[in-house]
Design an enzyme around this catalytic site. Structure first.
Site, PDB file in Angstrom:
ATOM      1  N   TYR A 219      -0.189 -16.415 -17.068  1.00 23.37           N
ATOM      2  CA  TYR A 219      -0.479 -16.920 -15.727  1.00 23.37           C
ATOM      3  C   TYR A 219       0.269 -16.050 -14.732  1.00 23.37           C
ATOM      4  CZ  TYR A 219      -0.396 -19.844 -11.558  1.00 23.37           C
ATOM      5  OH  TYR A 219      -0.530 -20.299 -10.275  1.00 23.37           O
TER       6      TYR A 219
ATOM      7  N   GLU B  23      -4.138 -16.753  -7.336  1.00 22.38           N
ATOM      8  CA  GLU B  23      -3.914 -17.204  -8.700  1.00 22.38           C
ATOM      9  C   GLU B  23      -4.752 -16.389  -9.659  1.00 22.38           C
ATOM     10  OE1 GLU B  23      -4.809 -21.364  -9.099  1.00 22.38           O
ATOM     11  OE2 GLU B  23      -2.862 -21.775  -9.972  1.00 22.38           O
TER      12      GLU B  23
END
Lengths: 289, 389
Positions: free
Chosen positions: B109, B197
């Site tokens: 991530y 993101e």
């Protein structure tokens, strides 16, 4: 002494000759504020409302001895105006503008780091010590001098709480709107600390809203450092997650951000939490008397 | 302001972030052509809507043949895609992104946000990719790495290397990841993003890193200096009433209750909804008419609130600071004359010129239900609703 602004404060207005700034400068003077001049680049040397206009904040400060700046500059130019005020050495800069890009405020905060100044706002109605000094756009007639400190993110909800207080005969030492943006000049802890140290404040009403953790941090700080009682409310129990509720900072990004989660935490940390916004005044009256 | 995944990837590619080769398709033939042009043996077909959690709703499919690309595109385009973020009605899919499938060995991530605690742009990274980062932070906080950026110097190389090492990257991946993070940071800074993101950031079979998904939100207050970003706005992804409200300088958010709300100020608007909820009522909307609400603005507010067929009653709560109650009252009377309003209206006025505003309403001949304060207003809303049901 009240907090941040008081009857000896000397105020300059940035963006002085604009329509809103003019109106609110006049209102402030009617409420007892000592406005000593203003800044509008290019209009230095002129007079406005019977006061001197300067091209730069540093000129204004050195000529008038101003220590507070009310910044009525539109959002795209606000960050520059705040830094100009800090560089000129004012102790308190009040930023009314709603809509300053967040990354501009990130830079402002960095710039302010080693400078000993308080930035109130942005996206705030301002700050008022009733009948002594008002820097902002709030309706001064609802405020009365007293011994309760009020600090809030929202403007109109601040008015609502103050009105409820007034109906029960409670006045304010100072009312501070810290503003509805996610990155703001002054947080709740800073204001609570000032109220705790202020001999003219007996108790504090803290009004927050969904988004971020600063009310919880403030409650934790209060538990460890404050003797004065705090009544608290968080707006947005009925707000859906992920939506920006008017204020740039009012958004539920996670479980801990919700109004109920924050009020539960605050209660646990010793804040007298009000769950119904219509009863802020009543609760304060009960707790403080 | 949010944009689609394919737009986010184009933007990131222009900054040098590695993303899969892909094409946008608006129909089945386009999608098949796109897959043929991209070549390879496996493709990913991804529904382009703004909501997240698309995979859970069947909006992300891996195809092993051109026929499958056709089949999945056919299923997605024109359908209402329901994900955990769309609500039960789902969101209409109008286009898909067809990409070469990456050979994913491991998922990480990587995100950037403006962190409210540090008040700085902050990099967030984790070796637990492909999952909801909030859940990772809750279950295993030690697996979430945070690094705040000093705005005076920007994101530094050493910070990137530190982050890369902490999420377990090794060898030449450290340099590769650093380059990627710096590119991401430049995009974030240049375009006034609020959130970027990449989830997952994938490690492929040869150890290379690639952004398999991308999400970007921009600061609406900074759009005045980003014409290119403003053009990416997709009005189909937004509630039409909310878009109309914005055009009138109103801040409106649709909710699922039956008490319409018209309030000035965001905080008071939320508190008004809360007061209604406290009395077991359900607000139909959030609406902030803002400062300086003209009679015209009040009329527009009524028009928008009344577009919602669930609205059974309207509560107007105005605390006039820079507003004036007499002006608001004139707006209310005008709206009653101009619009066909068949629901009861509870009005609470306070603040500047309230002594002038109340008589205007009382003398108008319209059946406004006047309330003395916030609690009285919420109570009257509930008793009126009960009496009429």
């Amino acid at each position: 002494m009240s907090v941040f602004v008081h009857k000896h404060s000397r105020v300059i207005i940035q963006g002085f000759t604009g329509q809103h700034a003019t109106f609110h400068a006049e209102e402030a003077m009617k409420n007892g504020t000592t406005v000593v001049g203003g800044v509008t680049p290019g209009k230095g040397g002129q007079e406005h409302l019977g006061l001197p206009v300067f091209d730069t904040v540093s000129q204004a400060v050195s000529e008038t001895g101003a220590d507070v700046a009310g910044i009525f500059v539109p959002p795209p130019f606000a960050a520059d105006a705040i830094m100009e005020a800090l560089e000129a050495g004012v102790g308190v800069a009040v930023v009314i503008a709603d809509g300053i890009p967040v990354q501009d405020m990130v830079k402002v905060k960095r710039y302010a780091k080693d400078r000993n100044a308080v930035i109130i706002g942005p996206n705030t109605p301002g700050i008022i010590t009733p009948d002594a000094c008002k820097v902002g756009i709030m309706p001064s007639h609802i405020y009365t001098p007293g011994r309760i400190g009020v600090v809030s993110r929202s403007g109109t909800l601040n008015y609502e709480a103050v009105q409820q207080m007034s109906e029960l005969g409670m006045g304010q030492s100072t009312s501070v709107g810290i503003g509805g943006d996610p990155v703001n000049g002054t947080d709740f802890v800073t204001v609570l600390r000032a109220f705790e140290e202020d001999a003219e404040t007996d108790a504090v009403i803290m009004i927050g809203e969904i988004g971020g953790q600063q009310e919880v941090e403030a409650a934790r700080w209060a538990r460890d450092n404050m003797k004065k009682p705090v009544v608290g409310f968080i707006a947005g129990v009925s707000a859906p997650p992920g939506r920006r509720m008017g204020h740039a900072g009012a958004i539920i990004s996670g479980q801990a951000d919700t109004a109920n989660a924050k009020m539960d935490m605050m209660e646990e940390l010793g804040v007298h939490v009000v769950r119904n916004p219509a009863l802020i005044g009543e609760t304060a009256h009960r707790v403080f008397s | 302001m949010n944009i689609h995944e394919y737009q986010a990837k184009e933007l990131l590619r222009s900054y040098g972030v590695p993303v899969p080769d892909g094409r946008v398709a608006h129909n089945v033939d386009n999608a098949a052509t796109a897959a043929e042009e991209l070549g390879g043996e496996r493709w990913v077909v991804k529904a382009q809507i703004h909501a997240g959690g698309r995979g859970k709703g069947g909006g992300v499919k891996v195809a092993s043949s051109i026929d499958e690309v056709r089949q999945y595109t056919n299923q997605m385009i024109g359908a209402q895609l329901v994900t955990p973020q769309t609500g039960a009605e789902g969101r209409l899919v109008q286009r898909v992104l067809v990409e070469q499938a990456s050979n994913i060995e491991k998922e990480y991530y990587l995100g950037m946000v403006i962190d409210r605690a540090s008040q700085r742009i902050t990099v967030i990274a984790s070796a637990s990719g492909g999952m909801n980062i909030e859940e990772v932070a809750k279950e295993t906080p030690e697996r979430v790495i945070r690094e705040a950026v000093d705005p005076a110097v920007g994101l530094m190389g050493f910070q990137c290397r530190k982050i890369a090492a902490k999420i377990g990257l090794r060898g030449k991946q450290i340099g590769e990841a650093s380059k990627l993070m710096l590119a991401l940071y430049r995009a974030f800074r240049d375009k006034d993003a609020l959130l970027v993101e990449i989830n997952p950031l994938a490690e492929t079979g040869d150890g290379a890193l690639i952004a398999v998904d991308a999400k970007i939100s921009f600061d609406g207050n900074a759009l005045y200096r980003h014409q290119d970003i403003t053009e990416l706005r997709d009005f189909d992804e937004e509630d039409s009433k909310e878009v109309e409200a914005t055009g009138h300088g109103l801040n409106y958010i649709a909710l699922d209750g039956n008490v319409g709300c018209i309030v000035n100020g965001a905080g008071l608007a939320m508190a008004t909804m809360d007061a209604i909820s406290f009395h077991k009522g359900k607000p139909a909307n959030f609406l902030d008419v803002g400062g300086g609400a003209s009679p015209e603005k009040v009329g527009n507010a009524f028009r928008i609130v009344l577009q919602d067929p669930n609205v059974k009653i309207i509560l107007v709560n105005i605390f006039a600071g820079i507003n004036r109650c007499d002006w608001i009252a004139e707006g209310l009377v005008q709206a009653m004359r101009d619009l066909e309003i068949n629901v009861p209206i509870v009005v609470r006025l306070a603040g500047t010129n309230v002594e002038l505003g109340a008589p205007i309403l009382e003398q108008s001949g319209f059946p406004f239900i006047m309330a003395d304060n916030l609690d009285d207003a919420a109570t009257r809303v509930m008793t009126t609703l009960e009496a009429s049901s």
